[in-house]
Design a protein around this motif. Structure first.
Motif, mmCIF file in Angstrom:
data_model
loop_
_atom_site.group_PDB
_atom_site.id
_atom_site.type_symbol
_atom_site.label_atom_id
_atom_site.label_comp_id
_atom_site.label_asym_id
_atom_site.label_seq_id
_atom_site.Cartn_x
_atom_site.Cartn_y
_atom_site.Cartn_z
ATOM 1 N N ASN A 234 29.169 40.760 32.755
ATOM 2 C CA ASN A 234 28.789 39.536 33.461
ATOM 3 C C ASN A 234 29.856 38.467 33.233
ATOM 4 N N ALA A 235 30.262 38.305 31.971
ATOM 5 C CA ALA A 235 31.301 37.311 31.660
ATOM 6 C C ALA A 235 32.602 37.679 32.377
ATOM 7 N N ALA A 236 32.954 38.968 32.330
ATOM 8 C CA ALA A 236 34.228 39.392 32.921
ATOM 9 C C ALA A 236 34.241 39.201 34.436
ATOM 10 N N SER A 237 33.086 39.336 35.064
ATOM 11 C CA SER A 237 33.050 39.257 36.536
ATOM 12 C C SER A 237 33.537 37.887 37.035
ATOM 13 N N PHE A 238 33.340 36.840 36.214
ATOM 14 C CA PHE A 238 33.728 35.502 36.645
ATOM 15 C C PHE A 238 35.250 35.318 36.735
ATOM 16 N N LEU A 239 35.976 36.247 36.125
ATOM 17 C CA LEU A 239 37.426 36.104 36.144
ATOM 18 C C LEU A 239 38.028 36.523 37.474
ATOM 19 N N PHE A 240 37.256 37.283 38.261
ATOM 20 C CA PHE A 240 37.795 37.775 39.528
ATOM 21 C C PHE A 240 37.518 36.785 40.655
ATOM 22 N N GLN A 241 38.368 36.825 41.675
ATOM 23 C CA GLN A 241 38.114 35.963 42.835
ATOM 24 C C GLN A 241 36.822 36.410 43.515
ATOM 25 N N SER A 242 36.229 35.508 44.294
ATOM 26 C CA SER A 242 34.836 35.721 44.710
ATOM 27 C C SER A 242 34.572 37.036 45.449
ATOM 28 N N GLY A 243 35.470 37.449 46.335
ATOM 29 C CA GLY A 243 35.228 38.673 47.108
ATOM 30 C C GLY A 243 35.220 39.910 46.223
ATOM 31 N N ILE A 244 36.173 39.966 45.301
ATOM 32 C CA ILE A 244 36.256 41.101 44.383
ATOM 33 C C ILE A 244 35.036 41.080 43.461
ATOM 34 N N ARG A 245 34.721 39.881 42.955
ATOM 35 C CA ARG A 245 33.577 39.732 42.048
ATOM 36 C C ARG A 245 32.299 40.243 42.708
ATOM 37 N N LEU A 246 32.125 39.847 43.953
ATOM 38 C CA LEU A 246 30.905 40.208 44.671
ATOM 39 C C LEU A 246 30.736 41.730 44.735
ATOM 40 N N ASP A 247 31.795 42.430 45.136
ATOM 41 C CA ASP A 247 31.663 43.874 45.323
ATOM 42 C C ASP A 247 31.605 44.614 43.989
ATOM 43 N N LEU A 248 32.273 44.060 42.963
ATOM 44 C CA LEU A 248 32.159 44.695 41.642
ATOM 45 C C LEU A 248 30.718 44.579 41.136
ATOM 46 N N ILE A 249 30.110 43.434 41.402
ATOM 47 C CA ILE A 249 28.714 43.232 40.968
ATOM 48 C C ILE A 249 27.798 44.225 41.688
ATOM 49 N N ILE A 250 28.027 44.381 42.989
ATOM 50 C CA ILE A 250 27.203 45.321 43.774
ATOM 51 C C ILE A 250 27.339 46.740 43.215
ATOM 52 N N ALA B 265 41.737 41.058 31.024
ATOM 53 C CA ALA B 265 40.736 40.279 30.281
ATOM 54 C C ALA B 265 39.393 41.007 30.277
ATOM 55 N N ALA B 266 39.011 41.564 31.425
ATOM 56 C CA ALA B 266 37.708 42.240 31.521
ATOM 57 C C ALA B 266 37.644 43.422 30.548
ATOM 58 N N THR B 267 38.708 44.216 30.528
ATOM 59 C CA THR B 267 38.681 45.391 29.658
ATOM 60 C C THR B 267 38.788 44.978 28.177
ATOM 61 N N GLU B 268 39.559 43.930 27.935
ATOM 62 C CA GLU B 268 39.697 43.479 26.544
ATOM 63 C C GLU B 268 38.391 42.875 26.015
ATOM 64 N N ILE B 269 37.660 42.179 26.890
ATOM 65 C CA ILE B 269 36.378 41.606 26.452
ATOM 66 C C ILE B 269 35.458 42.744 26.008
ATOM 67 N N TYR B 270 35.438 43.820 26.807
ATOM 68 C CA TYR B 270 34.551 44.932 26.430
ATOM 69 C C TYR B 270 35.062 45.622 25.159
ATOM 70 N N ARG B 271 36.390 45.768 25.069
ATOM 71 C CA ARG B 271 36.952 46.412 23.875
ATOM 72 C C ARG B 271 36.760 45.561 22.627
ATOM 73 N N GLY B 272 36.454 44.282 22.841
ATOM 74 C CA GLY B 272 36.164 43.390 21.708
ATOM 75 C C GLY B 272 35.021 43.928 20.868
ATOM 76 N N LEU B 273 34.167 44.751 21.479
ATOM 77 C CA LEU B 273 33.041 45.327 20.735
ATOM 78 C C LEU B 273 33.522 46.189 19.571
ATOM 79 N N THR B 274 34.706 46.777 19.737
ATOM 80 C CA THR B 274 35.197 47.663 18.676
ATOM 81 C C THR B 274 35.430 46.886 17.383
ATOM 82 N N SER B 275 35.911 45.635 17.523
ATOM 83 C CA SER B 275 36.148 44.874 16.285
ATOM 84 C C SER B 275 34.814 44.495 15.640
ATOM 85 N N ALA B 276 33.789 44.299 16.492
ATOM 86 C CA ALA B 276 32.470 43.975 15.920
ATOM 87 C C ALA B 276 31.934 45.184 15.135
ATOM 88 N N ILE B 277 32.188 46.385 15.639
ATOM 89 C CA ILE B 277 31.718 47.584 14.923
ATOM 90 C C ILE B 277 32.518 47.742 13.629
#
Ligand SMILES: CC(C)=CCC/C(C)=C/CC/C(C)=C/CC/C(C)=C/COP(=O)(O)OP(=O)(O)O
Length: 599
Positions: free
Chosen positions: A296-312, A553-565
């Motif tokens: 959800n956080a990562a989706s905001f980084l994309f321009q609106s058209g890309i964001r919309l279809d990624l969300i779908i 940024a989107a992939t790095e945000i998700y990979r951030g979970l690895t440091s939490a583990i």
């Protein structure tokens, strides 16, 4: 001495540079075109008016401090029309880009007409009054000129986009007020330095602040509003095109066909468009918001058209996954899988090959009455939403997703890393492929370069999908076992395969394996993910420039979970990172780490 040119160099250009630096990851061809287009209109529309009021003596400029004068207006003033538009536009981009345009569509005809016509009636009165009070040489001349000059633009924009704008009042107000206050402040400096001078005979002689005539503050307020209205009207038209691709089928391009489409989209009231489309999108957004904080956080980084279809797409993957998971009986799971497969078959019935895609929207023949009886409202909404964008997507990744669900239904074990990667390919490599198609189709290049399965970028996108799935599996050993009785840890990692599978899949007591073992398994998978990540991340360079920072940024945000583990003493249940950490990783990836892929 502060000349008009020095004024620009000191107070305007540095602000533009700072703003440009901040918004550069979000700038694309469409945004540049939008700013250029509105600046052009600002110059064309303001030039005759400015010449007229200077001719009538509302303003004067000390002639010896100017570069040149064209007509009655200094060159620096013409430049100011553009610079003010650019400042407001960049600031507006920063304030207004965070929400999806279709969330601001008003489908209710009655309220739409009221919101459209009441302000237009008021603005017409303002325009007429302005005309009557703008008598040259009188104290109301400057005020009246501002009124009759600005009102027609407001009326025009309000007609097409007023309803859109009223739902974005907060971001619009911030977009207007911050630059207005700044412009008023520097206006005071300019007036004090005698860069321009307001004629007391043609103004009201009221002051909003020290040395700031009422008309000047009003001028900067109204012109900033005008720019924000213009930008919002472009955003509304673009939002219509992105939301209703079937009615507005042309992709962005600087050509007459696209401009004509944008004009149609601007004029078209939202109540004349199907509200089911926007409702389906709202459902997809809700699904994403509830399911994944990271995406959800990562989706905001994309321009609106890309964001919309990624969300779908995300919502479709999530919904179909849940359709299977929510059934407890294997036979029922298989029936549900058949429903999904039938839908995918219908969606891609006319494709000639696995990666055959269309460039023009078309409506696939889908037996909606059948799905109505098989699916919930939320599932139907997601199926309908994906059916509208499926034309430019290949069928293969959808069948891979189905193969992943099949794997789960069969309760197939992950024996080794090869199995682990195959499963990850099915459920997430497929998503990586689809992401690339979305970015290519929805980015603002004139051409839609379609890749095939064997392309380097598709292979690497699949790999990046696998990376994220490995992270997901490494994080979810506890929840996969406790809630689904599943284990994706390769059995070859285990000391006693049979016993550990029994604990994880039958007893559903993963904690009895102990922290040390759980951490060991997750660390091995994280290492594998890191290896694949460093092998695939370079391919970001092959993506459209405006998407590279956001993908990283989107992939790095998700990979951030690895440091939490890894930073936890024990093996955490569903490790997560804080909102602040997500923001930090996003900003660092977008502005610093992505430089190597962008330049
Ligand atoms: C490298 C190149 C060329 C392109 C990148 C292409 C992309 C964006 C690939 C990523 C694909 C992707 C988003 C896969 C989904 C992976 C995944 C693990 C999803 C898990 O989703 P949830 O389980 O809902 O997430 P939570 O963990 O937040 O619940």
């Amino acid at each position: 001495m502060l000349t008009y040119a020095n004024f620009h160099l000191t107070y305007i250009l540095p602000v533009i540079c700072v703003l440009a630096l901040i918004v550069h990851p979000f700038i694309n061809r469409s945004e540049i075109f939008k700013i250029g287009f509105i600046s052009g209109i600002a110059v064309l529309y303001t030039t005759p008016w400015d010449n007229y009021i200077i001719m009538r003596g509302a303003w004067t400029f000390p002639a010896d401090q100017l570069i040149a004068v064209i007509g009655y207006v200094p060159v620096e003033e013409y430049i100011f029309f553009v610079l003010q538009t650019v400042i407001v536009s960049l600031w507006h981009l920063l304030c207004a880009r965070w929400s999806t345009p279709c969330l601001h569509f008003n489908h209710d005809k009655r309220s739409y007409q009221l919101i459209r016509w009441i302000p237009i009636a008021v603005l017409t009165a303002v325009m007429v009054t302005g005309y009557w009070i703008s008598v040259p040489g009188t104290g109301t001349f400057y005020l009246g000129c501002i009124m009759w000059w600005i009102a027609p633009v407001y009326i025009f924009i309000w007609y097409g986009a007023g309803n859109y704008i009223v739902t974005k009042l907060t971001s619009s107000a911030v977009s207007v007020l911050v630059p207005t206050v700044y412009l008023c402040w520097i206006d005071q400096i300019a007036l004090k330095a005698n860069i321009w001078h307001i004629n007391v005979g043609t103004s009201l002689n009221l002051f909003v602040a020290e040395d700031l005539p009422f008309e000047e503050a009003l001028f900067f307020l109204l012109t900033s509003i005008c720019v924000v209205l213009g930008l919002s009207c472009y955003d509304k038209a673009r939002g219509m095109c992105e939301t209703y691709s079937h009615e507005f089928p042309h992709r962005f391009g600087i050509n007459l066909t696209y401009l004509n489409q944008m004009c149609r989209a601007f004029i078209k009231p939202e109540y004349a468009m199907s509200s089911v489309v926007t409702d389906d999108i709202k459902t997809s957004i809700e699904i994403l918001r509830e399911a994944s904080k990271s995406f959800n956080a990562a989706s905001f980084l994309f321009q609106s058209g890309i964001r919309l279809d990624l969300i779908i797409l995300y919502a479709f993957c999530r919904v179909t996954d849940n359709i299977i998971d929510d059934e407890t009986d294997v036979l029922r799971k298989k029936c549900k899988l058949n429903v999904i497969e039938k839908f995918v078959n219908e969606l891609f019935a006319d494709r000639k090959s696995d990666y055959d895609v269309k460039t023009v929207p078309y409506t696939a023949k889908v037996d909606w009455a059948y799905y109505q009886s098989e699916l919930t409202g939320e599932e139907m909404a997601s199926f309908r939403a994906v059916s509208r964008i499926a034309f430019y997507l290949p069928r293969k990744p959808f069948y891979e997703l189905i193969a992943g669900y099949q794997w789960d239904i069969e309760g197939r074990l992950v024996r080794n890393e090869e199995d682990l990667l195959l499963y990850s390919s099915y459920v997430a490599g497929s998503v990586g492929t689809l992401c690339v198609y979305v970015m290519l189709y929805r980015c603002d290049n004139d051409v839609y370069d379609v890749f095939g399965e064997d392309d380097y970028v598709i292979e690497k996108a699949r790999q990046m999908g696998r990376v994220l799935q490995l992270v997901n599996i490494a994080r979810d050993i506890i929840t996969d076992s406790e809630t689904l009785g599943r284990c994706y840890v390769p059995t070859e990692y285990m000391d006693d395969e049979e016993q550990e599978i029994h604990i994880l899949c039958n007893e559903k007591k993963p904690r009895s394996l102990g922290n040390k073992k759980l951490k060991k398994y997750s660390t091995r998978m994280i290492h594998l993910a890191n290896k694949l990540q460093s092998d695939s991340v370079g391919a970001i360079r092959c993506l459209p420039r405006e998407t590279r920072g956001s993908v990283l940024a989107a992939t790095e945000i998700y990979r951030g979970l690895t440091s939490a583990i890894q930073s936890s003493q024990t093996y955490p249940t569903r490790a997560s990172i804080t909102k602040l950490e997500r923001i930090f990783i996003g900003i660092y990836s977008l502005y610093v780490k992505s430089i190597q892929y962008v330049v």
